[in-house]
Design an enzyme around this catalytic site. Sequence first.
Site, PDB file in Angstrom:
ATOM      1  N   ALA A   1      30.875  21.312 -19.462  1.00 51.92           N
ATOM      2  CA  ALA A   1      30.207  22.703 -19.571  1.00 51.92           C
ATOM      3  C   ALA A   1      29.023  22.228 -19.918  1.00 51.92           C
ATOM      4  CB  ALA A   1      30.899  23.238 -20.612  1.00 51.92           C
TER       5      ALA A   1
ATOM      6  N   GLY B   1      36.916  28.261 -28.708  1.00 52.45           N
ATOM      7  CA  GLY B   1      35.798  28.921 -28.439  1.00 52.45           C
ATOM      8  C   GLY B   1      35.807  29.977 -27.551  1.00 52.45           C
TER       9      GLY B   1
ATOM     10  N   THR C   1      32.648  26.591 -34.772  1.00 61.09           N
ATOM     11  CA  THR C   1      32.138  28.037 -34.355  1.00 61.09           C
ATOM     12  C   THR C   1      33.471  28.652 -33.416  1.00 61.09           C
ATOM     13  OG1 THR C   1      31.142  26.884 -32.328  1.00 61.09           O
ATOM     14  CG2 THR C   1      29.735  27.545 -34.256  1.00 61.09           C
TER      15      THR C   1
ATOM     16  N   ARG D   1      24.076  36.364 -30.432  1.00 63.92           N
ATOM     17  CA  ARG D   1      23.795  36.417 -28.742  1.00 63.92           C
ATOM     18  C   ARG D   1      23.376  37.998 -28.497  1.00 63.92           C
ATOM     19  NH1 ARG D   1      27.251  31.830 -25.950  1.00 63.92           N
ATOM     20  NH2 ARG D   1      28.999  32.550 -27.522  1.00 63.92           N
TER      21      ARG D   1
ATOM     22  N   ASP E   1      39.812  21.634 -31.150  1.00 64.77           N
ATOM     23  CA  ASP E   1      38.844  22.308 -31.475  1.00 64.77           C
ATOM     24  C   ASP E   1      38.600  21.921 -33.122  1.00 64.77           C
ATOM     25  OD1 ASP E   1      37.447  25.078 -30.327  1.00 64.77           O
ATOM     26  OD2 ASP E   1      36.847  24.328 -32.237  1.00 64.77           O
ATOM     27  N   ASN E   2      37.371  21.841 -33.647  1.00 63.23           N
ATOM     28  CA  ASN E   2      37.273  21.634 -35.020  1.00 63.23           C
ATOM     29  C   ASN E   2      36.837  22.923 -35.623  1.00 63.23           C
ATOM     30  OD1 ASN E   2      34.527  22.094 -34.304  1.00 63.23           O
ATOM     31  ND2 ASN E   2      33.644  20.393 -35.473  1.00 63.23           N
TER      32      ASN E   2
ATOM     33  N   TYR F   1      20.241  21.704 -28.134  1.00 62.38           N
ATOM     34  CA  TYR F   1      21.289  22.071 -27.366  1.00 62.38           C
ATOM     35  C   TYR F   1      20.843  21.675 -25.892  1.00 62.38           C
ATOM     36  CZ  TYR F   1      24.519  25.432 -24.869  1.00 62.38           C
ATOM     37  OH  TYR F   1      25.469  25.751 -24.311  1.00 62.38           O
TER      38      TYR F   1
ATOM     39  N   ASP G   1      37.558  16.948 -34.294  1.00 64.72           N
ATOM     40  CA  ASP G   1      36.256  16.981 -34.050  1.00 64.72           C
ATOM     41  C   ASP G   1      35.864  15.873 -32.898  1.00 64.72           C
ATOM     42  OD1 ASP G   1      33.233  16.732 -33.526  1.00 64.72           O
ATOM     43  OD2 ASP G   1      32.993  16.377 -35.886  1.00 64.72           O
TER      44      ASP G   1
HETATM   45  N1  UDP Z   1      17.642  38.957 -27.728  1.00 59.46           N
HETATM   46  C1  UDP Z   1      17.236  40.205 -28.206  1.00 59.46           C
HETATM   47  N2  UDP Z   1      17.627  40.541 -29.322  1.00 59.46           N
HETATM   48  C2  UDP Z   1      18.851  40.018 -29.724  1.00 59.46           C
HETATM   49  C3  UDP Z   1      19.394  38.707 -29.389  1.00 59.46           C
HETATM   50  C4  UDP Z   1      18.875  38.464 -28.420  1.00 59.46           C
HETATM   51  O1  UDP Z   1      16.339  40.729 -27.687  1.00 59.46           O
HETATM   52  O2  UDP Z   1      19.283  40.606 -30.921  1.00 59.46           O
HETATM   53  C5  UDP Z   1      17.149  38.213 -26.478  1.00 59.46           C
HETATM   54  C6  UDP Z   1      16.759  36.896 -26.701  1.00 59.46           C
HETATM   55  O3  UDP Z   1      15.488  36.575 -27.341  1.00 59.46           O
HETATM   56  C7  UDP Z   1      16.942  36.174 -25.187  1.00 59.46           C
HETATM   57  C8  UDP Z   1      17.989  37.145 -24.770  1.00 59.46           C
HETATM   58  O4  UDP Z   1      18.105  38.208 -25.566  1.00 59.46           O
HETATM   59  O5  UDP Z   1      15.593  36.659 -24.677  1.00 59.46           O
HETATM   60  C9  UDP Z   1      19.200  36.433 -24.511  1.00 59.46           C
HETATM   61  O6  UDP Z   1      19.444  35.909 -25.950  1.00 59.46           O
HETATM   62  P1  UDP Z   1      20.729  35.045 -26.032  1.00 59.46           P
HETATM   63  O7  UDP Z   1      20.825  34.713 -27.596  1.00 59.46           O
HETATM   64  O8  UDP Z   1      22.110  35.806 -25.940  1.00 59.46           O
HETATM   65  O9  UDP Z   1      21.112  33.623 -25.171  1.00 59.46           O
HETATM   66  P2  UDP Z   1      19.979  32.969 -24.459  1.00 59.46           P
HETATM   67  O10 UDP Z   1      19.948  33.423 -22.867  1.00 59.46           O
HETATM   68  O11 UDP Z   1      18.619  33.109 -24.979  1.00 59.46           O
HETATM   69  O12 UDP Z   1      20.685  31.381 -24.439  1.00 59.46           O
END
Ligand code: UDP
Length: 318
Positions: free
Chosen positions: A116, A11, A36, A188, A32-33, A147, A58
């Site tokens: 983690a 990962g 992702t 993300r 790792d499986n 999660y 896994d």
């Molecule tokens: N976010 C956003 N646009 C995107 C992806 C994420 O505005 O295209 C926002 C999401 O709603 C969150 C923040 O960015 O408020 C961080 O999101 P991420 O998925 O990176 O991780 P999180 O901190 O939520 O686990």
Amino acid sequence: MKRAVVAGGAGFIGSHLCEYLLSKDISVVCIDNLLTGKIENIEHLIKKSKHFKFVEHDISEPIKITGKIDYILDFASPASPVDYLKFPIETLKVGSIGVYNTLNLTKDKNAVFIIASTSEVYGDPLVHPQNEAYWGNVNPIGIRSVYDEAKRFAEAITMAYYRVYKLDTKIVRIFNTFGPKMQLQDGRVVPNFIYQALKGESITVYGNGTQTRSFCYVSDLVDGIYKLLISNSHEPVNLGNPTEMTILEFAKAIKKLTNSKSEIVFKDLPQDDPKQRKPDISRAKKMLGWQPQITLEEGLKYTISWFQEKLKTKNANL
Ligand code: UDP
């Protein structure tokens, strides 16, 4: 030579950890499986290092490894909200049965263990910045709970094994981290914004962009994880960069650093999206003498160039 097992070693963070451990002359068994994780993250290690071994497995199924093991690092789990919403049951299993299995391996091998964990254990926090004494504000049945609750369980079982079997266990609560080897489209915010900015697509800010995050560069994080691994700590330790910004500010920063003409557009805010997040890293500073060294701008520059290279290669994993 010491020997480590890294679960989730293909990962994003896991593969950086494998490299780091090898650089410290510790041999690595990476499990790792590939749900992702990506083989391309570790291909260079498989090819070049005789001290690196990859096992496709896994960890939610029993784990058998012969020979001594000094360290077990459990970094196996989908970690992007998009991924864990796509794989909710797998996420719950790897954070519960998977950790049960890595802890039993730790017990059999009398190894040092690190799990983690995540800033998600604080949920949508009512305390700001978040310190380790805060118990969190998690919706136990919301879409993110697969999660958040799996990681809270992972912390609970780790502390139980520490108390009952006196294992040498550590818990790292990882705040938003970024850097090379993130998947370009894992959903993300960092890869999304960089990808969109580089491709000239609209930059998608969710909600009104006033929610905050604090981003840590991966080399700083990995350094902190290693310091924690070899420390005497058993309590959870936050690792992250305390430089906090709104997501709208972050979108503007990416646009500027990439010289992009992309427009910023606003989309629906996902359910239970935490409104603010910033680590209190006093414990890490005091116990580990650790604090981030790479500024957000520096880290973003490295990451943007890496993404640019990725986009150039024909087989970019999109
Ligand atoms: N976010 C956003 N646009 C995107 C992806 C994420 O505005 O295209 C926002 C999401 O709603 C969150 C923040 O960015 O408020 C961080 O999101 P991420 O998925 O990176 O991780 P999180 O901190 O939520 O686990």
